[in-house]
Each structure stands twice: as structure tokens, then as C-alpha cells.
Design a protein around this motif. Sequence first.
Motif, PDB file in Angstrom:
ATOM      1  N   ARG A  55      57.435  15.219  13.408  1.00 57.75           N
ATOM      2  CA  ARG A  55      56.034  16.272  14.163  1.00 57.75           C
ATOM      3  C   ARG A  55      55.429  15.700  12.664  1.00 57.75           C
ATOM      4  O   ARG A  55      54.323  16.222  13.671  1.00 57.75           O
ATOM      5  CB  ARG A  55      55.866  17.266  14.520  1.00 57.75           C
ATOM      6  CG  ARG A  55      57.080  17.562  16.154  1.00 57.75           C
ATOM      7  CD  ARG A  55      57.072  18.252  16.850  1.00 57.75           C
ATOM      8  NE  ARG A  55      57.334  19.453  16.346  1.00 57.75           N
ATOM      9  CZ  ARG A  55      58.074  19.817  15.776  1.00 57.75           C
ATOM     10  NH1 ARG A  55      59.472  19.543  16.300  1.00 57.75           N
ATOM     11  NH2 ARG A  55      58.819  21.147  14.660  1.00 57.75           N
ATOM     12  N   VAL A  56      55.811  15.651  11.359  1.00 54.64           N
ATOM     13  CA  VAL A  56      54.616  15.742  10.670  1.00 54.64           C
ATOM     14  C   VAL A  56      54.265  14.005   9.775  1.00 54.64           C
ATOM     15  O   VAL A  56      55.149  13.158   9.968  1.00 54.64           O
ATOM     16  CB  VAL A  56      55.432  16.854   9.517  1.00 54.64           C
ATOM     17  CG1 VAL A  56      54.468  16.831   8.158  1.00 54.64           C
ATOM     18  CG2 VAL A  56      55.479  17.946   9.964  1.00 54.64           C
ATOM     19  N   ILE A  57      52.540  14.008   9.774  1.00 53.15           N
ATOM     20  CA  ILE A  57      52.400  13.055   8.740  1.00 53.15           C
ATOM     21  C   ILE A  57      52.070  13.449   8.148  1.00 53.15           C
ATOM     22  O   ILE A  57      51.422  14.320   7.191  1.00 53.15           O
ATOM     23  CB  ILE A  57      51.225  12.570   9.613  1.00 53.15           C
ATOM     24  CG1 ILE A  57      51.038  12.078  11.185  1.00 53.15           C
ATOM     25  CG2 ILE A  57      50.528  11.583   7.983  1.00 53.15           C
ATOM     26  CD1 ILE A  57      49.810  11.751  11.910  1.00 53.15           C
ATOM     27  N   LYS A  58      52.941  12.288   6.939  1.00 56.28           N
ATOM     28  CA  LYS A  58      52.818  12.577   4.816  1.00 56.28           C
ATOM     29  C   LYS A  58      52.317  12.099   4.655  1.00 56.28           C
ATOM     30  O   LYS A  58      52.436  10.480   5.091  1.00 56.28           O
ATOM     31  CB  LYS A  58      54.173  12.942   5.145  1.00 56.28           C
ATOM     32  CG  LYS A  58      54.676  14.102   5.080  1.00 56.28           C
ATOM     33  CD  LYS A  58      56.297  14.177   3.844  1.00 56.28           C
ATOM     34  CE  LYS A  58      56.648  16.038   4.769  1.00 56.28           C
ATOM     35  NZ  LYS A  58      56.455  16.719   4.195  1.00 56.28           N
ATOM     36  N   ILE A  59      51.192  11.838   3.430  1.00 57.44           N
ATOM     37  CA  ILE A  59      49.864  10.806   2.904  1.00 57.44           C
ATOM     38  C   ILE A  59      50.347  11.049   1.124  1.00 57.44           C
ATOM     39  O   ILE A  59      50.837  12.300   0.613  1.00 57.44           O
ATOM     40  CB  ILE A  59      49.090  11.342   2.783  1.00 57.44           C
ATOM     41  CG1 ILE A  59      48.889  11.014   4.224  1.00 57.44           C
ATOM     42  CG2 ILE A  59      48.120  10.660   1.512  1.00 57.44           C
ATOM     43  CD1 ILE A  59      47.445  12.007   4.485  1.00 57.44           C
ATOM     44  N   TRP A  60      51.000   9.542   1.028  1.00 56.96           N
ATOM     45  CA  TRP A  60      51.623   9.679  -0.110  1.00 56.96           C
ATOM     46  C   TRP A  60      51.009   8.880  -1.125  1.00 56.96           C
ATOM     47  O   TRP A  60      50.268   8.170  -0.975  1.00 56.96           O
ATOM     48  CB  TRP A  60      52.857   8.802  -0.525  1.00 56.96           C
ATOM     49  CG  TRP A  60      54.074  10.037   0.775  1.00 56.96           C
ATOM     50  CD1 TRP A  60      53.913   9.278   2.258  1.00 56.96           C
ATOM     51  CD2 TRP A  60      55.067  10.295   0.544  1.00 56.96           C
ATOM     52  NE1 TRP A  60      55.076   9.929   3.009  1.00 56.96           N
ATOM     53  CE2 TRP A  60      55.573  10.846   1.714  1.00 56.96           C
ATOM     54  CE3 TRP A  60      55.798  11.366  -0.482  1.00 56.96           C
ATOM     55  CZ2 TRP A  60      56.474  11.921   1.971  1.00 56.96           C
ATOM     56  CZ3 TRP A  60      56.701  11.946  -0.602  1.00 56.96           C
ATOM     57  CH2 TRP A  60      57.118  12.804   0.307  1.00 56.96           C
TER      58      TRP A  60
END
Length: 486
Positions: A198-203
Motif C-alpha cells: 500500500r506504499v508508493i516509494k520514490i527512488w
Amino acid sequence: MSLIAGDQTPETPHGHGHGHYASASSKDKEQSVQKHSVHTLVFRSLKRTHDMFLSDQGNLPPVNDKAEKIMKAVKAKDQYGPVMGIVERQKLEIAQGGDPLMITGAPQVSDPAAGDSQALALISNTKSLATIGGIGINDATKAPTSIVSQAKKIATMPKPKWHPPWKLHRVLSGHLGWVRCVTVEPGNEWFATGSADRVIKIWDLASGKLKLSLTGHVSTVRGLVVSARHPYLFSCGEDRTVKCWDLEQNKVIRSYHGHLSAVYGISLHPTIDVIVTVGRDSVGRVWDMRTKANIITLSGHTNTVASVLTQAAEPQVITGSHDSTIRLWDLSTGKSMATLTNHKKSIRALAMHPDLYMFASASTDNIKQWKCPKGEFIQNLTGHNAIVNALAVNQDGVLVSGADNGSLHFWDWRTGYNFQRIQTQVQPGSMDSEAGIFSMTYDLSGTRLITTEADKTIKIYREDDEATEESHPIDWKPDILKRRRF
């Protein structure tokens, strides 16, 4: 008194022992009546057709003998031109006292015993060459090599372009669930991934470091897209919602409600301020980015719509569904322009070529290429015998497909040649069954490929800089069956 088995004739009360036979005879009567009625209907239909054509017979235009003669002459010259030329030439040679079997420019046969057979073989070969080239016999004997090369060119496939092989460059871990979607931002500096946690991660794209985690969805995140004209990130998920994230404040500023089930795909229109989402409710929904209104509902699919593409030219929206069809939509009317039914199984992925006016679709049976705007079928790419979940194509014409068994296939877009196959490796501690690829994308330069997988990792692939055409030659065998229609 006991009765012997097989000889029992049970009695029925009130003298109705023959009821069964009576019912059988009534059934036979019904069937014969039905057959008679069917025959009557067929006869009437045939009679109506006959009468209809008979009434029109007198209205047909009269046959013009001169026109018919001209038409036959043109057709004969068009189809039998080379043969007629041979016949005329042989008649001329006979009239001049020559041998009709000896053709001008043909070598003389030294052995008289084998002369007839060799001369006939020579004539048949020359005739076939003349027929292929559509030219006269003398021309065929003068330049047979050009005709053969022309026939060869027609029969074989174009040679594929050489592409360097791809290799694994980096593995990123940080998600706690299956990583289901990925998108690269228009500046090519970072990319975002959405997961079943349920998490959006930005790399960071260059270093691979985690920059930010965004929480707000209450179920699996299934689609992400970043706007090129606004500081917005759009996401959709299995919680039936579509969210707009302000990347300056890192929070949700709009939610788009209207889907009746999980939302599986999202696409941002490149020139109009609308987003298109698709999902398990079998429709595509077009949203006004600012007012959050569901302005158009694209209905027509009969099963889950798994993928969606948008472009500025027609068709502006393309959807692929589990009902085995692709639909091209007219955005102005909200209606389907064309329905492509060539696939036999669910379509889970679509990819638009960045330069050509074409797109590709992936199903379990094969990958197909199509030409816009009408969706004309171009060719099949066969050999990926698995459920293909993701497709991506770069400017260099490298199409890549990823499947749920962890296989990556790299294809030359123009010829459909499969020049490389990679099997992804699961991270330590994962089961082999977790070697599934869910989504993939190239970065904007087309030199890095990002895949998201079932072992909760993100993998980045790059081209092998040390590879050359000599170290990795094209193992290509021409095959005319490559371009079979379906």
C-alpha cells in the motif's frame, strides 16, 4: 411366485400397459411434423429467392459483345503475357524454318542422345524465370540472376538490426509486498513504484537510493503516472480510488471516486488535462483532472480491463481486456472506433512505440504488433510461452516482454527477432515461484530498463557496453512463416 430376470412384463393397472409405446409413436409423429414444417419453410424460402431473381432478370443490361471481347483480350494479355510471347516467337521461328525448341541465346547441346531432354529442361527453367519476372524469354536468358535474387528477396524476411545484450545492473529492495507498478518522471531523475504493501516509494534513478515513501492507499497500488506539465503524481489501486499527489507538499490533494471495483491501470493524456483509468468493473473512466468529474465512461468490454494507453493522435485511448479484445476509442464521442479480436486469451499489457505510429499487445498466446489509427495487424512475436504481464519499447526499437514465470524476452521491433532471453533470479529467502515480473518501463534515455517483481524487489537492467557484433552475433535464420496472419 418369483419372475425370472429379463422376462418380467409388469402389468399396469386399468389396462394401460401400452402407454410407453403410445408415447413413443406420438413423439415420432411430432418429429415428422417438425421435419415437414422445416422442409416447407426451406422450400418457400428458395421459391421466394427464385421469384425475386426471376423478376429482375429482364432488368439486366444487354451484353455488349465488343466490350466483352476487349475485356477478355486485356485479361489474357495481363495474365498470360509471357506465355503468349513465347508462342508468338516459336511460331515465327517455325515460319523461318528454325527449330522451335532452340531458343535464342541458349547454349548448343553437344550430346544428340541427351539433346531433347536437356533442351526441354532448359526451356522449362527459362519459362519459369520468365513467368516470375514477367518479362520475355530473351530477357530472362540474358539476366536470370536478377530474377532469382528478386524472387529470393520476396521470400525471405528482412535481416534484424543488431542490438547489444542486456544485463542486470542493480537490485533495489525496500517494499514489503509484490511490487506492482513503476513510472519514470519526465525529468529522468527519479522513478516511483507502487506495491501490495500500500506504499508508493520514490527512488533516485542514478544512485538507486530511496528518497520518499507516500502512504494513503488502503490496498494494493496498481498504477502510477507522473504529469509532464504539473507537479502531480497520479496513482490507482485495488481500493477503487484514484489519487492525485502534490509532489511539492507530498500529500493527496484530490481523490477520484466512481469505479465500482479495483482499478488496474491509469494513463495521463499528453495534451488534455484528463486521466483515463480502467479496472475490474469492465469500463474505462475519463476524469477531469481539476474538477474530479467522471466526464466519459468507456463501456463495451465484457471483462476486466487490465491496461490502457493514451496518445495525442487518433485513437486517443486504447484499452486491452481479459475478454481477449483490444478497443480503440474515439475520445470526443466516448465510443469504440474499432475492436481487435485477434487474441485468443486475456490481454494484460499494451505498449506504445515512442517514435512509430504503432503499438504492441501481449497475451498468453503471443505478442502482436498493430498500426494506428485503425489497428491494422502487422505481425506476431511468438515464443514467449507464459502469461505476459508487462511490455516496454524504447527509441532503438527494442521491445521487451516480462512474464509471471520470471522470463524476460528482448525483441527487435521491426523484424520480430527474439535476440535475447533472460531468466530473473529471486532474491535470497524467496521461493522460486516468486520469480514473476509485474511491470516494467524504460527510462527516458531508453538505456535503462526497470522491472518490478514478485520477490518484492526492483531490478534495473542496462545494455552491455563491452558487447560487439562479433562477440554476440545475430543467430538469425530467415523464416517466411514468421509473418503468419494469426
